[in-house]
Design a protein around this motif. Structure first.
Motif, PDB file in Angstrom:
ATOM      1  N   PRO A   1     -16.199 -31.448  22.476  1.00  5.57           N
ATOM      2  CA  PRO A   1     -16.361 -32.068  23.804  1.00  5.57           C
ATOM      3  C   PRO A   1     -15.440 -31.486  24.872  1.00  5.57           C
ATOM      4  N   TRP A   2     -14.490 -30.655  24.488  1.00  2.12           N
ATOM      5  CA  TRP A   2     -13.516 -30.113  25.431  1.00  2.12           C
ATOM      6  C   TRP A   2     -13.873 -28.710  25.907  1.00  2.12           C
ATOM      7  N   LEU A   3     -15.028 -28.194  25.507  1.00  2.96           N
ATOM      8  CA  LEU A   3     -15.363 -26.813  25.836  1.00  2.96           C
ATOM      9  C   LEU A   3     -15.532 -26.583  27.335  1.00  2.96           C
ATOM     10  N   ARG A   4     -15.847 -27.626  28.091  1.00  2.00           N
ATOM     11  CA  ARG A   4     -16.067 -27.462  29.538  1.00  2.00           C
ATOM     12  C   ARG A   4     -14.868 -27.928  30.367  1.00  2.00           C
ATOM     13  N   VAL A   5     -13.805 -28.347  29.711  1.00  2.00           N
ATOM     14  CA  VAL A   5     -12.633 -28.862  30.429  1.00  2.00           C
ATOM     15  C   VAL A   5     -11.798 -27.692  30.954  1.00  2.00           C
ATOM     16  N   PRO A   6     -11.296 -27.755  32.187  1.00  2.00           N
ATOM     17  CA  PRO A   6     -10.471 -26.683  32.752  1.00  2.00           C
ATOM     18  C   PRO A   6      -9.166 -26.520  31.971  1.00  2.00           C
ATOM     19  N   PRO A   7      -8.536 -25.349  32.088  1.00  2.00           N
ATOM     20  CA  PRO A   7      -7.295 -25.085  31.333  1.00  2.00           C
ATOM     21  C   PRO A   7      -6.213 -26.138  31.547  1.00  2.00           C
ATOM     22  N   ALA A   8      -6.008 -26.571  32.786  1.00  2.00           N
ATOM     23  CA  ALA A   8      -4.949 -27.548  33.047  1.00  2.00           C
ATOM     24  C   ALA A   8      -5.180 -28.822  32.243  1.00  2.00           C
ATOM     25  N   GLY A   9      -6.417 -29.287  32.217  1.00  2.00           N
ATOM     26  CA  GLY A   9      -6.743 -30.489  31.452  1.00  2.00           C
ATOM     27  C   GLY A   9      -6.526 -30.283  29.962  1.00  2.00           C
ATOM     28  N   LEU A  10      -6.823 -29.082  29.476  1.00  2.00           N
ATOM     29  CA  LEU A  10      -6.637 -28.787  28.059  1.00  2.00           C
ATOM     30  C   LEU A  10      -5.156 -28.773  27.687  1.00  2.00           C
ATOM     31  N   PHE A  11      -4.328 -28.198  28.563  1.00  2.00           N
ATOM     32  CA  PHE A  11      -2.892 -28.161  28.282  1.00  2.00           C
ATOM     33  C   PHE A  11      -2.294 -29.567  28.297  1.00  2.00           C
ATOM     34  N   VAL A  12      -2.727 -30.390  29.245  1.00  2.00           N
ATOM     35  CA  VAL A  12      -2.237 -31.768  29.298  1.00  2.00           C
ATOM     36  C   VAL A  12      -2.662 -32.517  28.037  1.00  2.00           C
ATOM     37  N   ALA A  13      -3.919 -32.348  27.642  1.00  2.00           N
ATOM     38  CA  ALA A  13      -4.417 -33.026  26.439  1.00  2.00           C
ATOM     39  C   ALA A  13      -3.646 -32.575  25.202  1.00  2.00           C
ATOM     40  N   ALA A  14      -3.366 -31.268  25.108  1.00  2.00           N
ATOM     41  CA  ALA A  14      -2.607 -30.753  23.961  1.00  2.00           C
ATOM     42  C   ALA A  14      -1.224 -31.389  23.907  1.00  2.00           C
ATOM     43  N   GLY A  15      -0.567 -31.504  25.063  1.00  2.00           N
ATOM     44  CA  GLY A  15       0.748 -32.117  25.101  1.00  2.00           C
ATOM     45  C   GLY A  15       0.718 -33.587  24.730  1.00  2.00           C
ATOM     46  N   VAL A  16      -0.263 -34.309  25.249  1.00  2.00           N
ATOM     47  CA  VAL A  16      -0.371 -35.747  24.946  1.00  2.00           C
ATOM     48  C   VAL A  16      -0.624 -35.961  23.458  1.00  2.00           C
ATOM     49  N   VAL A  17      -1.518 -35.153  22.881  1.00  2.00           N
ATOM     50  CA  VAL A  17      -1.799 -35.282  21.445  1.00  2.00           C
ATOM     51  C   VAL A  17      -0.548 -34.990  20.623  1.00  2.00           C
ATOM     52  N   ALA A  18       0.172 -33.924  20.984  1.00  2.00           N
ATOM     53  CA  ALA A  18       1.379 -33.557  20.238  1.00  2.00           C
ATOM     54  C   ALA A  18       2.425 -34.669  20.274  1.00  2.00           C
ATOM     55  N   LEU A  19       2.557 -35.329  21.415  1.00  2.00           N
ATOM     56  CA  LEU A  19       3.615 -36.319  21.590  1.00  2.00           C
ATOM     57  C   LEU A  19       3.252 -37.706  21.068  1.00  2.00           C
ATOM     58  N   THR A  20       1.958 -38.013  20.966  1.00  2.00           N
ATOM     59  CA  THR A  20       1.572 -39.391  20.657  1.00  2.00           C
ATOM     60  C   THR A  20       0.714 -39.572  19.410  1.00  2.00           C
ATOM     61  N   SER A  21       0.064 -38.536  18.925  1.00  2.00           N
ATOM     62  CA  SER A  21      -0.960 -38.731  17.898  1.00  2.00           C
ATOM     63  C   SER A  21      -0.394 -39.264  16.586  1.00  2.00           C
ATOM     64  N   THR A  22       0.746 -38.727  16.138  1.00  2.00           N
ATOM     65  CA  THR A  22       1.309 -39.197  14.865  1.00  2.00           C
ATOM     66  C   THR A  22       1.685 -40.678  14.964  1.00  2.00           C
TER      67      THR A  22
ATOM     68  N   PRO B   1       6.742 -35.444  16.791  1.00  2.00           N
ATOM     69  CA  PRO B   1       6.420 -34.822  18.086  1.00  2.00           C
ATOM     70  C   PRO B   1       7.237 -33.570  18.397  1.00  2.00           C
ATOM     71  N   LEU B   2       8.536 -33.611  18.127  1.00  2.00           N
ATOM     72  CA  LEU B   2       9.365 -32.451  18.438  1.00  2.00           C
ATOM     73  C   LEU B   2       9.027 -31.275  17.534  1.00  2.00           C
ATOM     74  N   ALA B   3       8.697 -31.553  16.277  1.00  2.00           N
ATOM     75  CA  ALA B   3       8.284 -30.483  15.368  1.00  2.00           C
ATOM     76  C   ALA B   3       6.998 -29.827  15.857  1.00  2.00           C
ATOM     77  N   LEU B   4       6.056 -30.630  16.347  1.00  2.00           N
ATOM     78  CA  LEU B   4       4.814 -30.092  16.886  1.00  2.00           C
ATOM     79  C   LEU B   4       5.072 -29.251  18.131  1.00  2.00           C
ATOM     80  N   CYS B   5       5.980 -29.703  18.984  1.00  2.00           N
ATOM     81  CA  CYS B   5       6.303 -28.944  20.195  1.00  2.00           C
ATOM     82  C   CYS B   5       6.962 -27.613  19.856  1.00  2.00           C
ATOM     83  N   ILE B   6       7.835 -27.608  18.852  1.00  2.00           N
ATOM     84  CA  ILE B   6       8.458 -26.358  18.423  1.00  2.00           C
ATOM     85  C   ILE B   6       7.393 -25.390  17.913  1.00  2.00           C
ATOM     86  N   ALA B   7       6.478 -25.889  17.085  1.00  2.00           N
ATOM     87  CA  ALA B   7       5.425 -25.038  16.539  1.00  2.00           C
ATOM     88  C   ALA B   7       4.491 -24.544  17.644  1.00  2.00           C
TER      89      ALA B   7
END
Length: 384
Positions: free
Chosen positions: A121-142, A280-286
């Protein structure tokens, strides 16, 4: 797709493959109890790079900086779903290999396939939105997974060590839930790397400025997350609290390098930077490390001389699925088990030599070519 962009992608995949090989061959800890060099350098980072490059590859085959739309987008969805199903099947078959060989390599492919589905579902999302989503997932998903499941396993019995086709048939609902939320690569967490890679692939990868930015920003994110973890663990006393919550026989070294989600009943767990802890910090490092590695390979791919020198590595990266599966099969035989150093050198040399021999003769690696046949058929037929 320009040749330099593809070469950079292949180089990054090749580096990720070498890192995963090292982690699978060498022990997590040396005889003195300290983390091994392979653990310190490659654990978590190599598999994160592997996943992030999947996102870059998805971006390149779905239009690059100009995402496909309409009927072409529907065909892309169909072909990616077929690719994901075949990768999952291969991964589940490898589960029998690891069980037979008594390996604990934790095959990424079934989780990887689920990540492909999640990112559609993210194939049409602009890069900025993808980077924000990646950060939110890394910080909150676990945290979200722990909050929703309460740490209760969603598949009983859980695969040991890797899921198989039999598990899929016996647990048609439980296994997908496990792949989403459990194991060493829970898809709901690790999809952050595919989202970041998809965002990178939507940018102008021919730009040297972008490559330099990747190296700089990736390094800042990785070093910054490591520094925050260091402050939380030492000056603020996080390691002391973790030591109290850990089993008595755990050393500080194991606390820093080995934990998995849910092992400690303390909020200080989120200060950890252990690979595959999904903190979250481990994900950010990776993530930062993977972005920086891709930036380095983008710069390297701009030089024809460097590409000639690194052509075996690039060739290996172009058939990473084949070589990943092959090295697990070889490890399961126990060949050179008594000498990890020799095993690593022999396997690495064999992979690079085979790739260098195969690449000039064929467009794709053996497994890649097999997967390409049904994928191409789906694209020709249009949407099912």
């Amino acid at each position: 797709m320009s040749s330099s962009r593809i070469a950079a992608l292949d180089l990054a995949r090749g580096l990720a493959l070498i890192g995963m090989l090292a982690v699978h061959v060498f022990p997590t800890f040396d005889a003195d109890g300290s983390a091994s060099l392979a653990t310190q350098v490659a654990a978590g980072r190599s598999s994160a790079t592997f996943a992030m490059m999947a996102g870059v590859g998805l971006a390149l085959v779905t239009g690059g900086s100009t995402p496909v739309r309409g009927a072409e987008l529907a065909r892309s969805w169909a072909s990616i779903l077929v690719r994901a199903a075949l990768i999952a099947l291969i991964g589940l078959m490898l589960g029998y290999v690891t069980a037979w060989g008594g390996l604990e390599v934790y095959v990424i492919l079934p989780f990887y396939a689920v990540m492909f589905v999640l990112v559609l579902p993210w194939l049409r999302v602009p890069p900025a939105g993808l980077f924000v989503a990646a950060g939110v997932v890394a910080l909150t998903s676990t945290f979200a997974i722990e909050w929703v499941t309460g740490g209760v396993p969603l598949l009983d019995p859980a695969p040991d060590p890797d899921p198989t086709l039999g598990d899929a048939l016996a647990h048609p609902i439980g296994l997908p839930l496990y792949l989403l939320t459990g194991g060493s690569y829970p898809a709901l967490v690790w999809v952050c790397f595919l989202l970041a890679g998809l965002g990178l692939g939507r940018l102008d990868l021919r730009s040297p400025r972008l490559a330099a930015w990747c190296v700089g920003v990736g390094s800042v994110v990785a070093v910054g997350a490591w520094t925050i973890s260091q402050i939380l663990l030492y000056p603020l006393g996080g390691l002391r609290h973790l030591r109290r919550a850990a089993p008595e026989d755990w050393s500080d070294e194991r606390l820093l390098w080995a934990p998995h989600p849910g092992e400690f009943d303390t909020w200080w767990w989120y200060a950890l930077r252990a690979p595959h802890s999904d903190a979250p910090l481990a994900l950010c490092i990776a993530m930062g490390s993977a972005v920086a590695i891709f930036g380095v390979t983008l710069l390297a791919a701009r030089s024809a001389a460097v590409l000639r020198v690194l052509s075996p590595l690039s060739a290996a990266g172009s058939m990473v699925l084949t070589l990943y599966c092959a090295h697990i099969v070889v490890l399961a035989t126990g060949l050179f088990d008594d000498s990890p150093g020799l095993q690593f050198v022999m396997l690495l040399a064999a992979m690079l030599a085979f790739a260098a021999w195969w690449r000039p003769r064929h467009r794709r690696g053996p497994l890649e070519a097999l997967i390409a046949i049904p994928v191409a058929a789906v694209r020709r037929r249009g949407t099912p």
